[in-house]
Design a protein around this motif. Structure first.
Motif, PDB file in Angstrom:
ATOM      1  N   ASP A 161      19.588   2.399   5.997  1.00 15.59           N
ATOM      2  CA  ASP A 161      19.718   0.995   6.060  1.00 15.59           C
ATOM      3  C   ASP A 161      21.205   0.706   6.185  1.00 15.59           C
ATOM      4  O   ASP A 161      21.306   0.453   7.049  1.00 15.59           O
ATOM      5  N   VAL A 162      21.544   1.239   5.304  1.00 11.46           N
ATOM      6  CA  VAL A 162      23.372   1.804   5.722  1.00 11.46           C
ATOM      7  C   VAL A 162      23.618   1.903   6.744  1.00 11.46           C
ATOM      8  O   VAL A 162      24.637   0.828   7.142  1.00 11.46           O
ATOM      9  N   LEU A 163      23.402   3.054   7.166  1.00 13.96           N
ATOM     10  CA  LEU A 163      23.857   3.680   8.580  1.00 13.96           C
ATOM     11  C   LEU A 163      22.975   2.954   9.756  1.00 13.96           C
ATOM     12  O   LEU A 163      24.206   2.978  10.401  1.00 13.96           O
ATOM     13  N   LEU A 223      25.313   1.356  12.416  1.00 12.55           N
ATOM     14  CA  LEU A 223      25.224   1.314  13.970  1.00 12.55           C
ATOM     15  C   LEU A 223      24.595   0.207  14.315  1.00 12.55           C
ATOM     16  O   LEU A 223      25.645  -0.424  15.399  1.00 12.55           O
ATOM     17  N   ARG A 224      24.458  -0.491  13.739  1.00  7.34           N
ATOM     18  CA  ARG A 224      24.055  -2.563  14.600  1.00  7.34           C
ATOM     19  C   ARG A 224      25.296  -2.978  15.068  1.00  7.34           C
ATOM     20  O   ARG A 224      25.434  -3.360  16.282  1.00  7.34           O
ATOM     21  N   GLN A 225      26.237  -2.949  13.414  1.00  6.80           N
ATOM     22  CA  GLN A 225      27.776  -4.017  13.931  1.00  6.80           C
ATOM     23  C   GLN A 225      29.022  -3.200  14.568  1.00  6.80           C
ATOM     24  O   GLN A 225      29.047  -3.906  15.155  1.00  6.80           O
ATOM     25  N   SER A 226      28.813  -1.676  14.723  1.00  3.72           N
ATOM     26  CA  SER A 226      29.782  -1.259  15.907  1.00  3.72           C
ATOM     27  C   SER A 226      29.307  -0.577  17.186  1.00  3.72           C
ATOM     28  O   SER A 226      30.190  -0.959  17.736  1.00  3.72           O
ATOM     29  N   GLY A 227      28.075  -1.045  17.530  1.00  2.00           N
ATOM     30  CA  GLY A 227      27.422  -1.472  18.406  1.00  2.00           C
ATOM     31  C   GLY A 227      27.150   0.232  19.387  1.00  2.00           C
ATOM     32  O   GLY A 227      27.340   0.408  20.608  1.00  2.00           O
ATOM     33  N   ALA A 252      21.165  10.478   6.928  1.00  2.51           N
ATOM     34  CA  ALA A 252      21.903  10.605   8.149  1.00  2.51           C
ATOM     35  C   ALA A 252      20.734  10.760   9.253  1.00  2.51           C
ATOM     36  O   ALA A 252      20.807   9.975  10.391  1.00  2.51           O
ATOM     37  N   LYS A 253      20.034  12.038   9.032  1.00  6.02           N
ATOM     38  CA  LYS A 253      18.256  12.211  10.134  1.00  6.02           C
ATOM     39  C   LYS A 253      17.819  11.130   9.688  1.00  6.02           C
ATOM     40  O   LYS A 253      17.451  10.873  10.684  1.00  6.02           O
ATOM     41  N   GLU A 254      17.816  10.216   8.713  1.00  2.90           N
ATOM     42  CA  GLU A 254      16.738   8.666   9.374  1.00  2.90           C
ATOM     43  C   GLU A 254      17.537   8.374  10.227  1.00  2.90           C
ATOM     44  O   GLU A 254      16.497   7.481  10.810  1.00  2.90           O
ATOM     45  N   ALA A 255      18.387   8.221  10.216  1.00  2.84           N
ATOM     46  CA  ALA A 255      18.890   7.118  11.298  1.00  2.84           C
ATOM     47  C   ALA A 255      19.082   7.963  12.430  1.00  2.84           C
ATOM     48  O   ALA A 255      19.791   7.222  13.305  1.00  2.84           O
ATOM     49  N   GLU A 283      42.615  -1.107   3.525  1.00  4.44           N
ATOM     50  CA  GLU A 283      43.416  -0.937   5.247  1.00  4.44           C
ATOM     51  C   GLU A 283      43.025   0.205   5.771  1.00  4.44           C
ATOM     52  O   GLU A 283      42.992  -0.230   7.271  1.00  4.44           O
ATOM     53  N   LEU A 284      42.036   0.775   5.370  1.00  5.86           N
ATOM     54  CA  LEU A 284      41.758   2.471   6.425  1.00  5.86           C
ATOM     55  C   LEU A 284      40.513   2.226   6.802  1.00  5.86           C
ATOM     56  O   LEU A 284      40.037   2.741   7.965  1.00  5.86           O
ATOM     57  N   ILE A 285      39.605   1.333   6.126  1.00  6.26           N
ATOM     58  CA  ILE A 285      37.773   1.101   6.353  1.00  6.26           C
ATOM     59  C   ILE A 285      38.026  -0.042   7.296  1.00  6.26           C
ATOM     60  O   ILE A 285      38.034  -0.611   6.187  1.00  6.26           O
ATOM     61  N   THR A 286      37.467   0.323   8.298  1.00 11.66           N
ATOM     62  CA  THR A 286      37.319  -0.321   9.149  1.00 11.66           C
ATOM     63  C   THR A 286      35.551  -1.213   9.079  1.00 11.66           C
ATOM     64  O   THR A 286      35.236  -2.386   8.958  1.00 11.66           O
ATOM     65  N   TYR A 287      34.679  -0.758   8.064  1.00 16.97           N
ATOM     66  CA  TYR A 287      33.333  -0.702   7.909  1.00 16.97           C
ATOM     67  C   TYR A 287      33.130  -0.847   6.416  1.00 16.97           C
ATOM     68  O   TYR A 287      32.404   0.722   6.195  1.00 16.97           O
ATOM     69  N   PRO A 288      33.476  -1.498   6.012  1.00 23.57           N
ATOM     70  CA  PRO A 288      32.397  -0.841   4.076  1.00 23.57           C
ATOM     71  C   PRO A 288      32.136  -1.508   4.091  1.00 23.57           C
ATOM     72  O   PRO A 288      31.692  -2.787   3.175  1.00 23.57           O
ATOM     73  N   PHE A 289      30.911  -0.827   4.226  1.00 24.02           N
ATOM     74  CA  PHE A 289      28.904  -1.002   4.360  1.00 24.02           C
ATOM     75  C   PHE A 289      28.688  -0.008   2.563  1.00 24.02           C
ATOM     76  O   PHE A 289      29.453   0.611   1.768  1.00 24.02           O
ATOM     77  N   CYS A 290      28.467  -0.774   2.218  1.00 21.32           N
ATOM     78  CA  CYS A 290      27.483  -0.348   0.715  1.00 21.32           C
ATOM     79  C   CYS A 290      25.680  -1.115   0.413  1.00 21.32           C
ATOM     80  O   CYS A 290      25.974  -1.582   1.529  1.00 21.32           O
ATOM     81  N   ALA A 291      25.186  -1.005  -0.129  1.00 18.09           N
ATOM     82  CA  ALA A 291      23.824  -0.866  -0.111  1.00 18.09           C
ATOM     83  C   ALA A 291      23.579  -2.413  -1.111  1.00 18.09           C
ATOM     84  O   ALA A 291      23.080  -3.167   0.250  1.00 18.09           O
ATOM     85  N   GLY A 292      24.380  -2.522  -1.856  1.00 17.12           N
ATOM     86  CA  GLY A 292      24.744  -3.782  -1.960  1.00 17.12           C
ATOM     87  C   GLY A 292      25.208  -4.810  -1.204  1.00 17.12           C
ATOM     88  O   GLY A 292      24.835  -6.075  -0.519  1.00 17.12           O
TER      89      GLY A 292
END
Length: 233
Positions: free
Chosen positions: A164-166, A170-174, A193-196, A146-155
């Motif tokens: 790529d996850v990051l 960025l894309r979905q959050s705008g 993080a540095k790559e993104a 319930e606390l995670i707005t963007y539950p993202f992982c490689a899968g």
């Protein structure tokens, strides 16, 4: 403008701009290390008994695979198991780990309370190299889902690497790169993080070497210290 600065590398980021905080899982929010050690021991014991492996992977070898993406971790540990038998042991490994995660919480002490306090002000995300089922099991415990707005992982985003996850976050959050913060305990988190192009906070843990986090924007001793970075705003 409030800025947070690392004593180690003098890099700053504007903490006042952050709108989303993305977290690595293992070593940062949770600790499944003992479960991983137990599961690998059981699986490789079976493989050794069957003549499909010669030795147990060491603790250090298992820890070194934390943060690897997809099947990379298993393929690294099971490199000597014959190809025709590897899938059997991998499925056995996954089955045992699923059983453990379905029956026990591995969330680090204080993490649920920390996330609840941060969620009042920021959107929270996960950015892990794990699969969807693993992430779902983690978030099913301690009210984390319930606390995670963007539950993202490689899968979940079909990523080949954590950056790529990051980028998908960025894309979905705008949001702009200055508005998303990555938090993790390994060099792979810092590099992603540095790559993104986003700032990153490194959290010291027993799973990484002392110099793994040297290029992070900020390094903290424990995850609970994260809240202090924003308290002066």
């Amino acid at each position: 403008m409030t800025q947070t600065q690392s004593k180690e590398n003098r890099t700053t980021f504007d903490a006042a701009q952050i709108k989303v905080i993305a977290f690595d899982l293992d070593g940062t929010l949770i600790d499944t290390s003992q479960a991983m050690l137990d599961v690998n021991h059981e699986v490789f014991s079976e493989a050794i008994d069957n003549g499909d492996a010669k030795k147990q992977p060491t603790k250090e070898e298992i820890y070194s695979t934390f943060g690897m993406i997809g099947d990379e971790a298993w393929n690294t540990l099971a490199s000597e198991i014959p190809d025709g038998r590897s899938d059997h042991y991998k499925e056995r490994h996954n089955e045992l780990l699923r059983d453990k995660m379905d029956t026990q919480s591995y969330v680090l002490p204080g993490v649920p309370e920390l996330l609840k306090s941060l969620a009042d002000r920021y959107d929270l995300a996960t950015a892990s190299n794990c699969g969807e089922a693993y992430l779902a099991r983690v978030l099913a415990k301690d009210g984390l889902k319930e606390l995670i707005t963007y539950p993202f992982c490689a899968g979940s985003v079909d990523a080949e690497q954590k950056s790529d996850v990051l980028r998908e976050l960025l894309r979905q959050s705008g949001l702009d790169t200055s508005q998303v913060l990555m938090v993790g305990d390994r060099k792979s988190d810092v590099d992603a993080a540095k790559e993104a192009g986003i700032p990153v906070v490194g959290v010291r843990s027993e799973f990484g070497d002392a110099d793994e986090l040297q290029t992070a924007d900020v390094v903290i001793d424990k995850i609970g210290d994260l809240k202090k970075l924003f308290e002066k705003q």
